[in-house]
Motif scaffolding. Structure first.
Motif, PDB file in Angstrom:
ATOM      1  N   ALA A 160     -38.034  -6.645  34.516  1.00  0.00           N
ATOM      2  CA  ALA A 160     -38.573  -6.146  33.118  1.00  0.00           C
ATOM      3  C   ALA A 160     -37.353  -6.273  32.271  1.00  0.00           C
ATOM      4  O   ALA A 160     -37.352  -6.905  31.244  1.00  0.00           O
ATOM      5  CB  ALA A 160     -38.737  -4.722  33.356  1.00  0.00           C
ATOM      6  N   ASN A 161     -36.247  -5.984  32.773  1.00  0.00           N
ATOM      7  CA  ASN A 161     -35.099  -5.913  31.848  1.00  0.00           C
ATOM      8  C   ASN A 161     -34.526  -7.500  31.531  1.00  0.00           C
ATOM      9  O   ASN A 161     -34.344  -7.866  30.656  1.00  0.00           O
ATOM     10  CB  ASN A 161     -33.779  -5.180  32.673  1.00  0.00           C
ATOM     11  N   GLN A 162     -34.907  -8.336  32.649  1.00  0.00           N
ATOM     12  CA  GLN A 162     -34.449  -9.778  32.616  1.00  0.00           C
ATOM     13  C   GLN A 162     -35.405 -10.112  31.397  1.00  0.00           C
ATOM     14  O   GLN A 162     -34.815 -10.952  30.383  1.00  0.00           O
ATOM     15  CB  GLN A 162     -34.799 -10.575  33.851  1.00  0.00           C
ATOM     16  N   TYR A 163     -36.765  -9.911  31.502  1.00  0.00           N
ATOM     17  CA  TYR A 163     -37.733 -10.553  30.483  1.00  0.00           C
ATOM     18  C   TYR A 163     -37.216 -10.088  29.211  1.00  0.00           C
ATOM     19  O   TYR A 163     -37.196 -10.778  28.006  1.00  0.00           O
ATOM     20  CB  TYR A 163     -39.185 -10.170  30.830  1.00  0.00           C
TER      21      TYR A 163
ATOM     22  N   ARG B  86     -43.826  -8.479  25.989  1.00  0.00           N
ATOM     23  CA  ARG B  86     -44.748  -7.640  26.548  1.00  0.00           C
ATOM     24  C   ARG B  86     -44.823  -7.923  28.014  1.00  0.00           C
ATOM     25  O   ARG B  86     -45.341  -6.883  28.841  1.00  0.00           O
ATOM     26  CB  ARG B  86     -46.243  -8.479  26.081  1.00  0.00           C
ATOM     27  N   VAL B  87     -44.386  -9.183  28.665  1.00  0.00           N
ATOM     28  CA  VAL B  87     -44.260  -9.447  30.087  1.00  0.00           C
ATOM     29  C   VAL B  87     -43.252  -8.597  30.509  1.00  0.00           C
ATOM     30  O   VAL B  87     -43.583  -7.791  31.784  1.00  0.00           O
ATOM     31  CB  VAL B  87     -43.943 -10.917  30.332  1.00  0.00           C
ATOM     32  N   GLY B  88     -42.251  -8.358  30.046  1.00  0.00           N
ATOM     33  CA  GLY B  88     -41.124  -7.404  30.202  1.00  0.00           C
ATOM     34  C   GLY B  88     -41.636  -5.905  30.293  1.00  0.00           C
ATOM     35  O   GLY B  88     -41.674  -5.440  31.542  1.00  0.00           O
ATOM     36  N   LEU B  89     -42.655  -5.504  29.519  1.00  0.00           N
ATOM     37  CA  LEU B  89     -42.896  -3.881  29.364  1.00  0.00           C
ATOM     38  C   LEU B  89     -44.106  -3.959  30.670  1.00  0.00           C
ATOM     39  O   LEU B  89     -44.224  -2.836  31.165  1.00  0.00           O
ATOM     40  CB  LEU B  89     -43.322  -3.865  28.107  1.00  0.00           C
TER      41      LEU B  89
ATOM     42  N   ASP C 289     -42.250   7.190  29.967  1.00  0.00           N
ATOM     43  CA  ASP C 289     -41.060   7.219  30.784  1.00  0.00           C
ATOM     44  C   ASP C 289     -40.659   5.956  31.363  1.00  0.00           C
ATOM     45  O   ASP C 289     -39.305   5.678  31.384  1.00  0.00           O
ATOM     46  CB  ASP C 289     -41.338   8.317  32.100  1.00  0.00           C
ATOM     47  N   ASP C 290     -41.311   5.250  31.910  1.00  0.00           N
ATOM     48  CA  ASP C 290     -41.170   3.900  32.519  1.00  0.00           C
ATOM     49  C   ASP C 290     -40.478   3.051  31.622  1.00  0.00           C
ATOM     50  O   ASP C 290     -39.357   2.429  31.882  1.00  0.00           O
ATOM     51  CB  ASP C 290     -42.312   3.180  33.024  1.00  0.00           C
ATOM     52  N   TRP C 291     -40.902   3.048  30.264  1.00  0.00           N
ATOM     53  CA  TRP C 291     -40.425   2.119  29.255  1.00  0.00           C
ATOM     54  C   TRP C 291     -39.012   2.637  28.726  1.00  0.00           C
ATOM     55  O   TRP C 291     -38.253   1.766  28.296  1.00  0.00           O
ATOM     56  CB  TRP C 291     -41.350   1.881  27.991  1.00  0.00           C
TER      57      TRP C 291
END
Lengths: 670, 330
Positions: A463-466, A412-415, A510-512
């Motif tokens: 985001a990718n890291q999370y 959730r944090v990543g998203l 799109d962001d996700w």
């Protein structure tokens, strides 16, 4: 049912911190009465009004009522007002009598606009400068002349105003309260009737008791301290007249008072006495129903083209010069089926004051442009929402795979980091609003900047890291992240098509996709949406989050405390059924439940503040849902001839916007 | 003729029973019920409702009963007591709501019908008799435009014209001063002043269609030998036209009387919604959206019954006009 106490017995404890307020209430009442008496005897009164006012100060009542008094149809104003009328300080200046407030309604289903504009009188109410502070600091007497809370927070003693009358001229006393308490609110057979139900009178699973001392004093007592009773009374129920019912009128419709009720039910054409009572107990459709409101509905909803309400000659409030309120003779709601038609009517100046249906950000430019022709301007609605759009993953998803993914906090944090909130603000919300998680508004005493801003930074790498850390680092050939079952992670977000949702979700999708998560927005009809979310049959939903200012009253956006907490409906069910149904939530959530239960049992404001802050702290840590944008100020329109509307009104159902600004003192320049 | 009518009346009974079942079933098809709508509305306003109240409401409205029980309660009350039930949303008897809107719907329908015929007949005859004249081209062009422009768009345009040119307020059938006044000559005139907008809006599409049908039918008939024969007998053109070809050409008018009502009621929904008219259209739309099933069911049922009765009427008229219709059933 009524707990008896030795007669004349006072609450053992000293009233808590209310002495000052009571003194204030009594003092203003005294000056007002003096002014009124002076007005009635024709002696000069110190008149603070501006020269624009047309009526002579000594009238004290609307000319239309003076005529009725002279023709003998109405008693004189001093007999119609209680001994200590409530004094309302006009927003700008003393007003003029006369005129009609032209507004609009979409018809049935929009009764709430009637509640908000004319049906808002309760025993107590919120102060006009309401901020949502915990405790009862902002709860002020209204129909009741005053109230006292025992030190243990269990007993609430209300004092009524002597000589107070219903809109039909009958006296209003504790007999009406007793009747409402015993025969209406606590009767389970009547729970299905709009405005009834023991809600605020239940506490810790036990019903409150009522003790009536005399015609003007009564006490409501709980077995446990009740920290939310006064705020729930101030917020009012659907019927808006919490604990107030006209005994003289309604007795006829209850079996315990009328032996011939069956015949009456038959002759009126209803199936049961409950149905008959429901029809009679409705100030919107039954023009005979006596009320305490400033205006009484004379032409009800259902005849088609309009709803009309006329002044209540027995209204219990006066202005600071001793004139009986309301200033406006009537309120007229034109039934317009389409908000677009309402918008057109507003633009052409056919609406005097309104803040519902068409006051969306998207309409503001058109309305702004039409201001000169329409002869109106804007007033501000201070936002009461915690978020414009909150993405709630189903943390209690039926599917094990999905639940595993959604309950993964890093996921959730990543998203959250993957959402470009500035873009949302600029493109979807007309540059109104601030990127934020679901959080109390900065004006609220519960505001916590850390909570509001955590994970709101748009950072694809982070985001990718999370998401990698969450355990979904593996991707397929198209770059989509793979879930525990080796399939690409894909889910849909359901929504009921509220303004902005469609556009915002398209951007978020799109962001996700950029971080390898496939999200499909799924718009649907409101009924279907309700059915699906109620049956826990969805991946994720979006909605507006409440609780921006009404934090303690609207806590289910911060913890799964009611079936509106869509992020974890089974946990909410577990809480509301006392652990019988639903699913057992994690320890942190259970701690929130305990904190809130304790808050309900805590009477003092500091204690409530402390408990709610702890609860919010856990919300921030658990990070149940993803917030996007905290809304900017909303708006309503007000005619340039229409006065005493404040330039800013707090916006929340719980404070009955715009009722908080005292519509009874609005006036129309003649 | 009497047996023909009798037979038609008998057919109506099962038709109406089927219609009532279908009407009621369709309303129940979407997910949720009135309570769902109500909860949704309350929640949109920031209120919430506890589970016990929801149960109590479902129980009071009988929404937890199976379909056939709900249907039987509804239909038996209508048939045996003339009671159309209670509208959840308006908290009023359905009969009361229909009583306040059906007269306006009827008024609108019939004035539209008259408007349509008054315009369509002369233009249709004219453009058939003067085929390919300038007048025919003009009439035909207008007719095509009338068919092509959506009603709601026309409603919006006329509303704008009424507002800017005539200074009439947006929406409604009455001015402010007459809206709640008792009936008087002044109120009647006020009604006429407002009625023309929906009448023109609803009438245009129908008028255009009728012009085309009448023109085509008349053109067919005018070329037939009996017209030539009549002309040879020295009859005036006017008499020839009105006595023979027109009688045949009006056949489609009569046979579609029954359809006029449902067509107008359904066309009226959008127009009335836009113009905020106190007719049954918006009432039905709202009832369907909020799943206020007794109200929606009653409106659908009544419109269906009127359609069936209208069809009967047009059959009788046709049978009188054209004996083949009576015999054709054998």
């Amino acid at each position: 049912m009524t707990r008896l106490r030795p007669s004349g017995g006072q609450p053992a404890a000293r009233p808590r911190g209310l002495v000052g307020r009571r003194r204030v209430v009594a003092a203003t009442a005294l000056t007002a009465t003096a002014a009124l008496l002076a007005a009635c005897t024709g002696e000069p009164v110190d008149d603070p009004r501006e020269s624009s006012a047309g009526e002579p100060a000594s009238s004290g009542e609307a000319p239309m009522l003076t005529e009725l008094v002279e023709s003998g149809e109405l008693p004189p104003v001093e007999e119609r007002l209680p001994a200590d009328p409530l004094v309302v300080e006009p927003t700008e200046q003393i007003g003029q009598y006369g005129g009609t407030w032209r507004t609009a309604t979409t018809g049935p289903g929009d009764e709430v606009w009637l509640d908000l504009t004319i049906g808002y009188e309760g025993l107590v109410r919120w102060a006009s400068d309401w901020t949502g502070a915990p405790g009862d600091a902002e709860v002020i007497p209204n129909i009741a002349a005053g109230y006292e809370v025992s030190e243990d927070g269990q007993e609430f003693t209300f004092t009524l105003r002597e000589g107070m009358r219903w809109s039909d001229g009958e006296p209003f006393t504790t007999a009406d309260i007793e009747f409402a308490f015993n025969d209406l609110w606590t009767d389970e057979d009547l729970a299905s009737i709009r405005g009834l139900g023991a809600g605020p009178l239940m506490h810790d699973g036990e019903l409150a008791t009522l003790q009536v001392e005399d015609d003007y004093t009564f006490t409501i007592a709980f077995a446990q301290p009740n920290g939310m009773f006064l705020s729930s009374m101030a917020s009012g129920g659907a019927g808006a007249n919490t604990l107030i019912a006209p005994r003289h009128y309604l007795e006829e419709y209850l079996p315990q008072y009328n032996d011939d009720l069956d015949d009456l039910v038959q002759s009126e054409g209803y199936d049961s006495w409950q149905d008959l009572l429901a029809a009679k107990f409705d100030y919107n459709t039954n023009t005979d129903f006596p009320v305490m409101n400033p205006w009484v509905i004379t032409e009800p909803l259902g005849t088609g083209s309009r709803v009309e309400a006329e002044r209540n000659p027995y209204y219990f409030k006066i202005d600071t010069a001793g004139n009986q309120l309301p200033y406006l003779d009537a309120v007229r709601y034109t039934v317009m089926n389409e908000p677009e038609v309402m918008l057109a009517a507003a633009m052409q100046g056919d609406i005097d004051m309104h803040s519902r249906h068409f006051n969306e950000p998207a309409n503001k430019p058109v309305l702004a442009e039409a201001r000169p022709e329409g002869n109106y301007d804007f007033f501000e609605l201070a936002p009461g929402l915690a978020n414009e759009l909150v993405v709630m993953f189903n943390l209690t998803h039926e599917d094990d795979q999905m639940r595993e993914i959604f309950t993964n906090r890093d996921f959730r944090v990543g998203l959250s980091h993957a959402i470009d909130r500035d873009e949302l603000v600029n493109t979807v919300y007309q540059r109104q609003g601030t990127p934020s998680q679901v959080s109390p508004q900065p004006t609220s005493p519960f505001y916590d900047e850390e909570m509001a801003t955590q994970y709101t930074e748009f950072d694809v790498d982070l985001a990718n890291q999370y998401l990698d850390d969450a355990g979904y680092a593996e991707r397929d050939s198209e770059g989509r992240r793979l879930g525990p079952d080796g399939e690409p992670i894909a889910f849909s977000v359901e929504h009921a098509g509220l303004p902005g949702f469609e556009d915002a979700l398209a951007l978020i999708s799109d962001d996700w996709a950029d971080v390898g998560i496939t999200m499909t927005p799924d718009p649907m009809d409101r009924s279907l949406f309700e059915e699906r979310r109620r049956s826990n049959n969805f991946d994720a939903v979006v909605w507006l989050a409440g609780g921006g200012t009404d934090v303690t009253q609207n806590p289910y956006w911060y913890a799964p405390l009611s079936d509106r907490s869509d992020f974890a409906s089974l946990w909410a069910q577990w809480y509301t059924t006392g652990g019988e149904d639903g699913a057992e939530p994690p320890a942190a959530t259970q701690e929130q439940f305990e904190l809130y239960d304790e808050l309900l049992r805590t009477a003092d404001a500091d204690g409530q503040q402390n408990l709610m802050e702890q609860l919010l702290q856990i919300t921030a840590e658990e990070f149940y849902h993803i917030g996007t944008v905290r809304p900017g100020a909303g708006y309503g329109i007000v005619s340039n001839d229409f006065h005493n509307v404040p330039s800013t009104i707090p916006d929340s159902y719980r404070v009955k916007t715009p009722a908080l600004s005292n519509p009874e003192q609005y006036y129309l320049a003649q | 003729m009497l047996t023909f009518i009798g037979r038609r009346l008998l057919y109506m009974v099962p038709t109406l029973i089927l219609i009532s079942i279908v009407a009621f079933a369709i309303i129940q098809l979407p997910p949720g019920d009135y309570i769902t709508t109500m909860i949704a509305q309350m929640e949109a306003d920031g209120q919430s409702m506890d589970a016990a109240t929801i149960e109590a409401l479902r129980d009071r409205y009988g929404l937890d009963q199976p379909f056939y029980v709900q249907y039987w309660t509804w239909i038996s009350n209508i048939v045996f007591h003339g009671d159309f039930g209670h509208s959840f949303q308006w908290n009023r008897p359905v009969g009361y709501l229909l009583g306040s809107t059906l007269p306006f719907t009827m008024l609108l329908t019939f004035s539209t019908l008259l408007f349509t015929w008054a315009i369509a007949f002369p233009i249709g005859i004219f453009s058939a008799v003067k085929q390919y004249s300038i007048g025919d081209y003009v009439a035909t062009t207008i007719a095509f435009l009338g068919v092509a422009i959506p009603n709601f768009l026309l409603a919006l345009a006329l509303m704008y014209i009424a507002l800017t040119v005539f200074g009439q307020p947006v929406g409604g059938l009455f001015s402010d001063e007459y809206a709640s006044a008792p009936w008087s000559f002044g109120k009647f005139l006020d009604l006429l002043g407002h009625l023309w907008i929906p009448m023109v809006v609803l009438g245009t599409a129908g008028t255009a269609g009728l012009v085309r049908v009448l023109r085509a039918n008349l053109l067919d008939e005018l070329r037939k030998p009996y017209v030539v024969a009549a002309r040879a007998h020295g009859l005036t053109e006017r008499r020839i036209l009105l006595k023979y070809p027109l009688r045949v050409a009006v056949n489609p008018f009569l046979s579609t009387i029954g359809w006029v009502l449902p067509a107008l009621v359904s066309g009226e929904i959008i127009v009335s919604q836009v113009l905020s008219l106190p007719t049954t259209g918006p009432l039905l739309l709202r009832a369907l959206r909020s799943q206020d099933m007794y109200l929606a069911g009653a409106i659908i049922l009544i419109v269906s019954v009127l359609t069936v009765v209208g069809t009967l009427l047009s059959d009788i008229l046709l049978a009188r006009l054209d004996p083949r219709v009576r015999l054709g059933a054998r």
